[in-house]
Design an enzyme around this catalytic site. Structure first.
Site, PDB file in Angstrom:
ATOM      1  N   HIS A   1      41.521  15.448  53.614  1.00 33.57           N
ATOM      2  CA  HIS A   1      42.854  14.818  53.595  1.00 33.57           C
ATOM      3  C   HIS A   1      42.771  13.358  54.033  1.00 33.57           C
ATOM      4  CE1 HIS A   1      47.406  15.660  54.150  1.00 33.57           C
ATOM      5  NE2 HIS A   1      47.196  14.385  53.858  1.00 33.57           N
TER       6      HIS A   1
ATOM      7  N   HIS B   1      44.002   9.204  52.788  1.00 30.97           N
ATOM      8  CA  HIS B   1      44.781   8.331  51.901  1.00 30.97           C
ATOM      9  C   HIS B   1      44.060   6.982  51.861  1.00 30.97           C
ATOM     10  CE1 HIS B   1      48.415  10.985  51.854  1.00 30.97           C
ATOM     11  NE2 HIS B   1      47.996  11.322  53.060  1.00 30.97           N
TER      12      HIS B   1
ATOM     13  N   ARG C   1      44.499   4.604  49.711  1.00 27.80           N
ATOM     14  CA  ARG C   1      45.368   3.512  49.201  1.00 27.80           C
ATOM     15  C   ARG C   1      44.790   2.839  47.947  1.00 27.80           C
ATOM     16  NH1 ARG C   1      49.034   5.888  52.233  1.00 27.80           N
ATOM     17  NH2 ARG C   1      49.062   5.314  54.416  1.00 27.80           N
TER      18      ARG C   1
ATOM     19  N   ASN D   1      49.335   9.959  46.617  1.00 30.68           N
ATOM     20  CA  ASN D   1      50.570   9.176  46.803  1.00 30.68           C
ATOM     21  C   ASN D   1      50.266   7.682  46.896  1.00 30.68           C
ATOM     22  OD1 ASN D   1      49.325   9.369  49.324  1.00 30.68           O
ATOM     23  ND2 ASN D   1      51.248   9.325  50.450  1.00 30.68           N
TER      24      ASN D   1
ATOM     25  N   GLU E   1      48.638  16.375  47.973  1.00 34.58           N
ATOM     26  CA  GLU E   1      49.554  17.118  48.760  1.00 34.58           C
ATOM     27  C   GLU E   1      50.961  17.019  48.166  1.00 34.58           C
ATOM     28  OE1 GLU E   1      49.618  13.821  52.321  1.00 34.58           O
ATOM     29  OE2 GLU E   1      50.655  15.696  52.721  1.00 34.58           O
TER      30      GLU E   1
ATOM     31  N   ASP F   1      43.978  13.347  57.860  1.00 31.84           N
ATOM     32  CA  ASP F   1      45.174  12.715  57.269  1.00 31.84           C
ATOM     33  C   ASP F   1      45.108  11.206  57.477  1.00 31.84           C
ATOM     34  OD1 ASP F   1      47.502  12.338  55.892  1.00 31.84           O
ATOM     35  OD2 ASP F   1      48.818  13.122  57.452  1.00 31.84           O
TER      36      ASP F   1
ATOM     37  N   HIS G   1      48.118   2.004  57.822  1.00 27.56           N
ATOM     38  CA  HIS G   1      49.180   1.015  57.609  1.00 27.56           C
ATOM     39  C   HIS G   1      48.852  -0.175  58.514  1.00 27.56           C
ATOM     40  CE1 HIS G   1      51.769   3.828  55.453  1.00 27.56           C
ATOM     41  NE2 HIS G   1      51.537   4.718  56.389  1.00 27.56           N
TER      42      HIS G   1
HETATM   43  O1  DOR Z   1      52.290  10.175  58.197  1.00 25.90           O
HETATM   44  C1  DOR Z   1      52.059  10.304  57.001  1.00 25.90           C
HETATM   45  N1  DOR Z   1      51.528   9.300  56.272  1.00 25.90           N
HETATM   46  N2  DOR Z   1      52.354  11.446  56.427  1.00 25.90           N
HETATM   47  C2  DOR Z   1      52.276  11.610  55.091  1.00 25.90           C
HETATM   48  O2  DOR Z   1      52.520  12.676  54.620  1.00 25.90           O
HETATM   49  C3  DOR Z   1      51.918  10.467  54.225  1.00 25.90           C
HETATM   50  C4  DOR Z   1      51.064   9.531  54.959  1.00 25.90           C
HETATM   51  C5  DOR Z   1      50.877   8.234  54.225  1.00 25.90           C
HETATM   52  O3  DOR Z   1      50.492   8.274  53.055  1.00 25.90           O
HETATM   53  O4  DOR Z   1      51.107   7.190  54.820  1.00 25.90           O
HETATM   54 ZN    ZN Z   2      48.730  13.118  53.727  1.00 31.62          ZN
HETATM   55 ZN    ZN Z   3      51.290  14.806  54.669  1.00 28.39          ZN
END
Ligand code: DOR
Ligand code: ZN
Ligand code: ZN
Length: 387
Positions: free
Chosen positions: A49, A51, A53, A83, A141, A260, A264
């Site tokens: 999991h 991200h 970007r 995402n 997800e 996860d 940012h």
């Molecule tokens: O805190 C989160 N950030 N939860 C998510 O489900 C998405 C993730 C993100 O992509 O920033």
């Molecule tokens: Zn996620």
């Molecule tokens: Zn999530």
């Protein structure tokens, strides 16, 4: 090639010789001679999991920087989430992202396919097209609220239409209390069938999933922090300290540990954007916790390597065993360090784990090749295999 050392093999540490051919372990014995590696040799981690970007959000992370961060954290394989901007909700964007990964990833890379209300009718077709070229770990997800939200009805339809693994971000869209929201969403989904539940943050939800055929994931941040520790936001939100303690007590029931990793910038965090980077520190923090006896080694290695491979179908990953890739992480247990955000390799340069103790890998091997040694990366970007 033969590597000798103290390997974590079949649930315990043994001094042995591991013979590798074409990146795959072909023999494990006590007698053969080879190059001796100092330290403790563990299976490399899998983070299902992250991200990473890239695309229009390259200013905060790219597949290149995210995968470099993974490598420094002893992770040999990631599952990236869809995402992105633009989102990975059709085969065209999926292929484009995989091409980018081929050129830039340091570690082995795989990518989930996003599900939204708009592509639900075509999802089986899209999966088919992707699976002609790539190994698709899962649909997900799946978000039940926010920009990429999917209704329960649509999710149920999709659950019936495919046997593909679906990973769910379980937060009920109509419930304000975040503990109840998670439990409700999990209960509702369990009635539909089998899912993999991302970042479970309550002991109750973990219990429910444990009693079913579905699987669960927990994150370091929900286990280590409560909402009183930081103003920075994450979804699902950090819980009360009581709820956190209950989650920790239930750790054994979780199938997977995943970061996860959701970077940012600090400016965005001040505006309330949810998510923490974590791919680089997850294994190092848990190695430290294992070493100190706070978590069991067997339980942790199951969640960080074996179970992710089993659940997501990465048949050559997750264990030091004949027939598997020679993916190892070498730790020097004495090498404790305080985590510093500015020393990590994510683009964002901060971490909520600032000042916590960890043991970072001394060496990392991917498919038998030494890719990291004493803080130096020994391969170029693009070394990682795209699945
Ligand atoms: O805190 C989160 N950030 N939860 C998510 O489900 C998405 C993730 C993100 O992509 O920033
Ligand atoms: Zn996620
Ligand atoms: Zn999530």
């Amino acid at each position: 090639m033969i590597i000798c050392g103290e390997f974590f093999y079949k649930g315990r540490f043994i001094d042995c010789a591991v013979e590798i051919k074409d990146g795959v372990i072909v023999d494990i014995s006590k007698t053969k001679k080879g190059r001796r590696v100092r330290g403790i040799i563990m299976p490399a981690g899998i983070d299902v999991h992250v991200h990473f970007r890239d695309f229009k959000e390259s200013y905060k992370e790219t597949i290149e920087t995210g995968s470099l961060s993974a490598l420094y954290g002893g992770i040999c394989l990631v599952v990236d989430q869809p995402n992105t901007n633009p989102p990975v909700i059709d085969e065209k964007v999926y292929f484009e992202r995989m091409k980018r990964a081929e050129k830039t990833t340091y570690v082995d890379y795989s990518l989930n396919l996003g599900l939204v209300n708009d592509n639900a009718d075509k999802i089986v077709e899209i999966v088919k097209k992707i699976e002609k070229k790539y190994f698709l770990p899962a649909i997900g997800e799946v978000f039940l609220k926010g920009d990429m939200r999917v209704s329960y009805e649509t999710l149920e339809k999709v659950r019936r239409s495919t046997s593909k693994l679906i990973t769910v971000h379980a937060e009920d869209p109509n419930e304000e209390d975040d503990v109840v929201a998670e439990v409700k969403a999990v209960e509702r989904c369990l009635k539909m069938g089998v899912f993999h539940f991302c970042h479970i943050s309550t002991a109750r939800a973990l219990d429910l999933i444990h009693e079913s055929n579905s699987t669960s994931e927990v994150t370091p941040h929900h286990l280590i922090f409560s909402k009183h520790n930081t103003d920075f936001k994450v979804n699902p939100p950090l819980k009360s300290s009581e709820e956190r303690v209950k989650l920790v007590k239930n750790f054994k029931k979780a199938d997977v540990l995943a970061s996860d990793h959701a970077p940012h910038t600090l400016e965005e965090k001040k505006e309330g954007k949810p998510g923490f980077p974590g791919v680089e520190v997850m294994y190092p923090i848990f190695f430290y916790l294992m070493k100190r006896g706070y978590v069991s080694i067997n339980e942790t290695i199951k969640k960080i390597a074996m179970n992710p491979a089993k659940i997501f179908g990465f048949s050559r990953y997750g264990e030091i065993e004949v027939g598997k890739y020679a993916n190892f992480v070498v730790f020097d247990p004495k090498d404790e360090k305080f985590i510093k955000g500015e020393e990590l390799h994510s683009k964002v340069g901060w971490t909520i784990y600032e000042g916590l103790k960890a043991v970072f890998p001394k060496e990392v091997y991917i498919r038998g090749e030494k890719v990291l040694e004493d803080g130096d990366v020994l391969v170029e970007k693009g070394f990682g295999e795209v699945l």
